[in-house]
Design a protein around this motif. Structure first.
Motif, PDB file in Angstrom:
ATOM      1  N   VAL A  27      33.038  32.688  46.293  1.00 20.92           N
ATOM      2  CA  VAL A  27      33.315  33.444  45.081  1.00 20.92           C
ATOM      3  C   VAL A  27      32.981  34.900  45.395  1.00 20.92           C
ATOM      4  O   VAL A  27      32.255  35.200  46.343  1.00 20.92           O
ATOM      5  CB  VAL A  27      32.521  32.959  43.850  1.00 20.92           C
ATOM      6  N   LEU A  28      33.535  35.789  44.579  1.00 18.32           N
ATOM      7  CA  LEU A  28      33.282  37.216  44.725  1.00 18.32           C
ATOM      8  C   LEU A  28      32.405  37.655  43.567  1.00 18.32           C
ATOM      9  O   LEU A  28      32.760  37.452  42.405  1.00 18.32           O
ATOM     10  CB  LEU A  28      34.596  37.987  44.729  1.00 18.32           C
ATOM     11  N   ALA A  29      31.251  38.223  43.885  1.00 14.72           N
ATOM     12  CA  ALA A  29      30.293  38.632  42.865  1.00 14.72           C
ATOM     13  C   ALA A  29      30.220  40.149  42.817  1.00 14.72           C
ATOM     14  O   ALA A  29      29.913  40.795  43.819  1.00 14.72           O
ATOM     15  CB  ALA A  29      28.919  38.047  43.176  1.00 14.72           C
ATOM     16  N   ARG A  30      30.536  40.715  41.663  1.00 14.53           N
ATOM     17  CA  ARG A  30      30.514  42.166  41.522  1.00 14.53           C
ATOM     18  C   ARG A  30      29.076  42.650  41.457  1.00 14.53           C
ATOM     19  O   ARG A  30      28.241  42.079  40.749  1.00 14.53           O
ATOM     20  CB  ARG A  30      31.247  42.595  40.254  1.00 14.53           C
ATOM     21  N   HIS A  35      34.009  35.956  40.409  1.00 10.19           N
ATOM     22  CA  HIS A  35      35.431  35.621  40.406  1.00 10.19           C
ATOM     23  C   HIS A  35      35.779  34.688  41.554  1.00 10.19           C
ATOM     24  O   HIS A  35      35.315  34.878  42.673  1.00 10.19           O
ATOM     25  CB  HIS A  35      36.272  36.894  40.549  1.00 10.19           C
ATOM     26  N   CYS A  36      36.633  33.721  41.251  1.00  5.86           N
ATOM     27  CA  CYS A  36      37.173  32.852  42.284  1.00  5.86           C
ATOM     28  C   CYS A  36      38.319  33.602  42.982  1.00  5.86           C
ATOM     29  O   CYS A  36      39.080  34.310  42.314  1.00  5.86           O
ATOM     30  CB  CYS A  36      37.700  31.559  41.682  1.00  5.86           C
ATOM     31  N   PRO A  37      38.456  33.453  44.277  1.00  5.48           N
ATOM     32  CA  PRO A  37      39.494  34.198  44.990  1.00  5.48           C
ATOM     33  C   PRO A  37      40.916  33.709  44.729  1.00  5.48           C
ATOM     34  O   PRO A  37      41.862  34.359  45.144  1.00  5.48           O
ATOM     35  CB  PRO A  37      39.107  34.038  46.457  1.00  5.48           C
ATOM     36  N   ASP A  38      41.086  32.599  44.020  1.00  2.00           N
ATOM     37  CA  ASP A  38      42.443  32.129  43.722  1.00  2.00           C
ATOM     38  C   ASP A  38      42.970  32.714  42.410  1.00  2.00           C
ATOM     39  O   ASP A  38      44.070  32.394  41.977  1.00  2.00           O
ATOM     40  CB  ASP A  38      42.517  30.607  43.707  1.00  2.00           C
ATOM     41  N   ASP A  39      42.191  33.594  41.779  1.00  2.00           N
ATOM     42  CA  ASP A  39      42.619  34.251  40.550  1.00  2.00           C
ATOM     43  C   ASP A  39      42.486  35.759  40.741  1.00  2.00           C
ATOM     44  O   ASP A  39      41.393  36.315  40.656  1.00  2.00           O
ATOM     45  CB  ASP A  39      41.772  33.790  39.373  1.00  2.00           C
TER      46      ASP A  39
END
Length: 145
Positions: A82-85, A133-137
């Motif tokens: 996941v991508l964490a801001r 955020h999930c990288p598929d969205d």
């Protein structure tokens, strides 16, 4: 040790020119990276990221930094990220590495199953990061979210 970073530079047509840095980026992500791909859709840019990356930096109206967080406690699925801001990538990375190490030790001790450890990691990320955020969205790339 490298600090692989993917830099996505927004174009007026909604696509991205991507750049890669092996030693991370700070004040000038463009100067600290080299070309990786041009005219990519947001989805294509995100699909290039896996657990071998440390950061994803988006340059559009502002500079947004996302930590690439590998959730798989068995350390086998490179695409389980996941991508964490985060506004402070360095302290966030220190926290995440410590959290992940503890999770992997808990799994190794036999007290937890991988799915439970993964869920716990995801909850702790959501509590710590400003957004996850999930990288598929790729929808989060449209505007500053």
């Amino acid at each position: 040790m490298g600090r692989r970073t993917l830099v996505a530079v927004a174009r007026p047509d909604g696509r991205y020119d991507c750049r890669i840095a092996h030693w991370g980026v700070d004040a000038d992500p463009i100067a600290q990276s080299r070309p990786f791909g041009t005219g990519l859709t947001a989805s294509a840019a995100l699909s290039a990221i896996d657990a071998t990356y440390e950061q994803f930096v988006v340059l559009d109206r502002s500079v947004r930094t996302y930590a690439v967080c590998w959730l798989d406690p068995t350390l086998s699925a490179l695409d389980d990220i996941v991508l964490a801001r985060t506004a402070d990538p360095e302290s966030f990375r220190t926290w995440w590495v410590d959290r992940k190490n503890k999770a992997c030790r808990a799994l190794d001790s036999g007290g937890c199953d991988p799915a439970t450890v993964r869920r716990t990691l995801l909850v702790s990320l959501r509590d710590r990061a400003s957004s996850v955020h999930c990288p598929d969205d790729a929808s989060f790339l449209r505007g500053d979210r």
